[in-house]
Design an enzyme around this catalytic site. Structure first.
Site, mmCIF file in Angstrom:
data_model
loop_
_atom_site.group_PDB
_atom_site.id
_atom_site.type_symbol
_atom_site.label_atom_id
_atom_site.label_comp_id
_atom_site.label_asym_id
_atom_site.label_seq_id
_atom_site.Cartn_x
_atom_site.Cartn_y
_atom_site.Cartn_z
ATOM 1 C CG HIS A 284 -2.053 0.869 1.277
ATOM 2 N ND1 HIS A 284 -2.449 1.650 0.219
ATOM 3 C CD2 HIS A 284 -2.905 1.191 2.305
ATOM 4 C CE1 HIS A 284 -3.470 2.410 0.578
ATOM 5 N NE2 HIS A 284 -3.763 2.156 1.847
ATOM 6 C CG HIS A 323 -4.749 0.460 -8.000
ATOM 7 N ND1 HIS A 323 -6.085 0.433 -7.682
ATOM 8 C CD2 HIS A 323 -4.158 1.313 -7.135
ATOM 9 C CE1 HIS A 323 -6.289 1.252 -6.664
ATOM 10 N NE2 HIS A 323 -5.145 1.798 -6.309
ATOM 11 C CG ASP A 379 2.814 4.471 -4.016
ATOM 12 O OD1 ASP A 379 2.910 5.648 -3.653
ATOM 13 O OD2 ASP A 379 2.128 3.619 -3.432
HETATM 14 N N1 ACO Z 1 4.156 -7.064 -10.498
HETATM 15 C C1 ACO Z 1 4.007 -8.256 -11.108
HETATM 16 N N2 ACO Z 1 2.852 -8.927 -11.160
HETATM 17 C C2 ACO Z 1 1.811 -8.362 -10.548
HETATM 18 C C3 ACO Z 1 1.882 -7.116 -9.904
HETATM 19 C C4 ACO Z 1 3.126 -6.455 -9.882
HETATM 20 N N3 ACO Z 1 3.270 -5.283 -9.319
HETATM 21 N N4 ACO Z 1 0.673 -6.813 -9.393
HETATM 22 C C5 ACO Z 1 -0.133 -7.821 -9.704
HETATM 23 N N5 ACO Z 1 0.547 -8.754 -10.411
HETATM 24 C C6 ACO Z 1 0.014 -9.989 -10.986
HETATM 25 C C7 ACO Z 1 -0.172 -11.064 -9.925
HETATM 26 O O1 ACO Z 1 0.969 -11.865 -9.807
HETATM 27 C C8 ACO Z 1 -1.359 -11.815 -10.470
HETATM 28 O O2 ACO Z 1 -0.909 -12.626 -11.516
HETATM 29 P P1 ACO Z 1 -1.574 -14.098 -11.727
HETATM 30 O O3 ACO Z 1 -2.983 -13.819 -12.163
HETATM 31 O O4 ACO Z 1 -0.731 -14.741 -12.762
HETATM 32 O O5 ACO Z 1 -1.505 -14.799 -10.392
HETATM 33 C C9 ACO Z 1 -2.224 -10.717 -11.101
HETATM 34 O O6 ACO Z 1 -1.304 -9.674 -11.476
HETATM 35 C C10 ACO Z 1 -3.282 -10.139 -10.153
HETATM 36 O O7 ACO Z 1 -2.597 -9.739 -8.966
HETATM 37 P P2 ACO Z 1 -3.287 -9.679 -7.542
HETATM 38 O O8 ACO Z 1 -2.242 -9.803 -6.495
HETATM 39 O O9 ACO Z 1 -4.436 -10.646 -7.497
HETATM 40 O O10 ACO Z 1 -3.893 -8.229 -7.559
HETATM 41 P P3 ACO Z 1 -4.423 -7.432 -6.292
HETATM 42 O O11 ACO Z 1 -5.543 -6.602 -6.774
HETATM 43 O O12 ACO Z 1 -4.686 -8.350 -5.157
HETATM 44 O O13 ACO Z 1 -3.151 -6.555 -5.872
HETATM 45 C C11 ACO Z 1 -1.661 -4.769 -5.629
HETATM 46 C C12 ACO Z 1 -3.069 -5.197 -6.076
HETATM 47 C C13 ACO Z 1 -1.454 -5.173 -4.166
HETATM 48 C C14 ACO Z 1 -1.553 -3.263 -5.714
HETATM 49 C C15 ACO Z 1 -0.621 -5.450 -6.549
HETATM 50 O O14 ACO Z 1 -0.804 -5.039 -7.883
HETATM 51 C C16 ACO Z 1 0.806 -5.194 -6.087
HETATM 52 O O15 ACO Z 1 1.317 -5.942 -5.238
HETATM 53 N N6 ACO Z 1 1.493 -4.133 -6.653
HETATM 54 C C17 ACO Z 1 2.816 -3.812 -6.225
HETATM 55 C C18 ACO Z 1 2.752 -2.994 -4.947
HETATM 56 C C19 ACO Z 1 2.240 -1.595 -5.210
HETATM 57 O O16 ACO Z 1 2.657 -0.906 -6.127
HETATM 58 N N7 ACO Z 1 1.333 -1.159 -4.327
HETATM 59 C C20 ACO Z 1 0.770 0.184 -4.387
HETATM 60 C C21 ACO Z 1 -0.654 0.132 -4.774
HETATM 61 S S1 ACO Z 1 -1.293 1.770 -4.977
HETATM 62 C C22 ACO Z 1 -1.464 2.348 -3.418
HETATM 63 O O17 ACO Z 1 -1.655 1.654 -2.470
HETATM 64 C C23 ACO Z 1 -1.333 3.733 -3.276
#
Ligand code: ACO
Length: 440
Positions: A284, A323, A379
């Site tokens: 987050h 996201h 971010d």
């Molecule tokens: N890098 C690589 N792969 C990713 C990423 C990433 N940053 N984010 C999601 N994925 C992939 C997952 O591995 C998953 O792949 P799969 O379907 O093959 O298993 C798919 O995309 C869906 O991912 P989820 O984890 O189910 O998505 P969720 O909605 O739960 O997560 C989150 C959202 C936490 C923001 C995620 O995208 C992430 O971890 N991003 C990196 C951290 C980040 O930048 N956080 C800031 C968010 S914005 C904020 O809070 C202000």
């Protein structure tokens, strides 16, 4: 067998609309007409779907709230598919260009943009509540020198609860407004004190003749041997715009934590400590810190393919990408890129921006990211700007928490005034042992 009678008719009368869902329970062959409101099904309507008289009724199962609206809210509108973000109906692009953070904070909390007299009063209240009790300083002195500033902030926000016991009266509108002033006003002071403590420098008290962002920069960077400090106006404006962009983002992890903690009628200091704790995590508000660490590790554009390979093989995540709600470009990331240019015109170009731009280009043309709708989020670029402005990496999540306070408070107050809301108490699907007895 059709058993729509009771609930179906009652619900239709109540909503006066034909929006409904017909559900057939294949276990009993019964059919139910369930009303829809604003395109959503009220989860409690599922309770009438039972297999027997003793059955407590059907539950919906939604780990991590992936498809559950926990409230009705008039604060922020987000369309993740179209990349739209609006506070109280105003597009984020217009607010970032034309309004200051304090105007936006007022908008979020009060629902309308302030008239000049309202803005003057609001600014006065915020300015004159920036000071913290002297004991807060002593309290902060107790932290170890290398304590993470976010940990210090979370604890200090919670500690403020002990300084303002009247904050418990969360149903008193006047007292609520006073705590709102205090929290919006004091969070930059606490943030700056946490930084000064970590570098062993004297705390700089807030100045009532400075604006919100300028005052924060002065408390961060003013040398203690002088009483005067003039932050560059371009940098102060850039920081203020970043505050606007981070002020609210509807029902995210930390806002949900604020609402959940507040739903027990805990005071807003401890509730916002809970929200800050939720923000701290690397998935987050801690992501901006991780982005910069990741870009530093990449070091140069030549190493981008290696990082992409690691991400695609599931070894790590591309921080600052993806996201839960945005499945297109985060509109805040677009504005932030412009802010970066203005900051670099003063500070010189942060070389990490070239790695970030290169990474974005590669990711956005790669099938792995395209198929999963992974775009840069807010971010991805904010940390690079913060770094160019001289903020240490540890401070990045703190810089997120400062403006998010207004969003948390707007949502907290909305929750308290919402007659439908009760103490947050989700259900569970029990998967543990069935009855067993302790031997002997
Ligand atoms: N890098 C690589 N792969 C990713 C990423 C990433 N940053 N984010 C999601 N994925 C992939 C997952 O591995 C998953 O792949 P799969 O379907 O093959 O298993 C798919 O995309 C869906 O991912 P989820 O984890 O189910 O998505 P969720 O909605 O739960 O997560 C989150 C959202 C936490 C923001 C995620 O995208 C992430 O971890 N991003 C990196 C951290 C980040 O930048 N956080 C800031 C968010 S914005 C904020 O809070 C202000």
């Amino acid at each position: 067998m059709v058993a729509k009678g009771e609930s179906g008719k009652r619900s239709k009368r109540r909503t006066g609309r034909s929006d409904s869902l017909t559900v057939r329970d294949n276990r009993t062959l019964r059919e139910y007409v369930l009303p829809l409101e604003r395109g959503a099904l009220r989860a409690t309507e599922l309770r009438q779907i039972k297999v027997s008289e003793t059955d407590p009724g059907l539950l919906s199962y939604d780990p991590a709230f992936q498809n559950t609206a926990s409230c009705q809210s008039a604060v922020t509108y987000l369309d993740g598919a179209a990349g739209i973000l609006r506070y109280r109906g105003y597009p984020i692009e217009e607010l970032a260009e034309k309004k200051s953070y304090l105007e936006v904070a007022y908008l979020l909390i009060h629902g309308t943009l302030p008239r000049p007299s309202e803005l003057a009063e609001w600014t006065h209240q915020i300015t004159y509540h920036t000071m913290v009790h002297e004991n807060v300083k002593k309290f902060m002195d107790g932290f170890h020198h290398d304590a993470h500033p976010m940990g210090m902030m979370v604890s200090t926000l919670a500690a403020l609860s002990t300084f303002y016991p009247e904050a418990k009266k969360v149903h008193d509108a006047t007292l609520r407004e006073r705590q709102i002033h205090r929290l919006v006003a004091k969070i930059p002071t606490i943030a700056a004190f946490a930084y000064r403590h970590s570098i062993g420098m004297a705390y700089i008290y807030p100045s009532n003749d400075l604006g919100y962002a300028t005052n924060f920069l002065a408390m961060m960077y003013r040398p203690s041997w002088t009483t005067h400090y003039d932050p560059d106006p371009v940098l102060a404006k850039a920081l203020d715009t970043l505050f606007v962009l981070h002020a609210d983002h509807e029902q995210n992890c930390s806002t949900n934590a604020m609402r959940v903690a507040g739903s027990s009628h805990a005071d807003p200091y401890v509730a916002s400590a809970a929200a800050s704790a939720a923000l701290y995590g690397p998935l987050h508000g801690g992501a901006n810190e991780q982005v910069v660490r990741m870009l530093q590790e990449v070091g140069s554009k030549e190493n981008i393919p290696k990082l992409i390979r690691q991400v695609k093989s599931g070894k790590r995540r591309l921080m600052g990408f993806g996201h839960r709600v945005y499945k297109s470009y985060d509109p805040r990331a677009r504005i932030i890129k412009r802010v970066a240019d203005s900051v670099f015109s003063v500070t010189g170009r942060n070389r990490l921006i070239d790695i970030a731009l290169g990474l974005e280009e590669v990711a956005l043309s790669d099938d792995y990211f395209i198929r999963r709708h992974l775009y840069p989020n807010v971010d991805f670029y904010s940390g690079i700007i913060y770094q160019a402005m001289g903020f240490p990496t540890d401070m990045f999540p703190v810089l997120f928490a400062i403006p998010r306070m207004s969003g948390w408070l707007a949502q907290w107050q909305e929750m308290l005034l919402d007659e439908e809301q009760k103490i947050a108490r989700p259900r569970q699907l029990y998967v543990g042992a069935s009855l067993r007895h302790v031997p002997g």
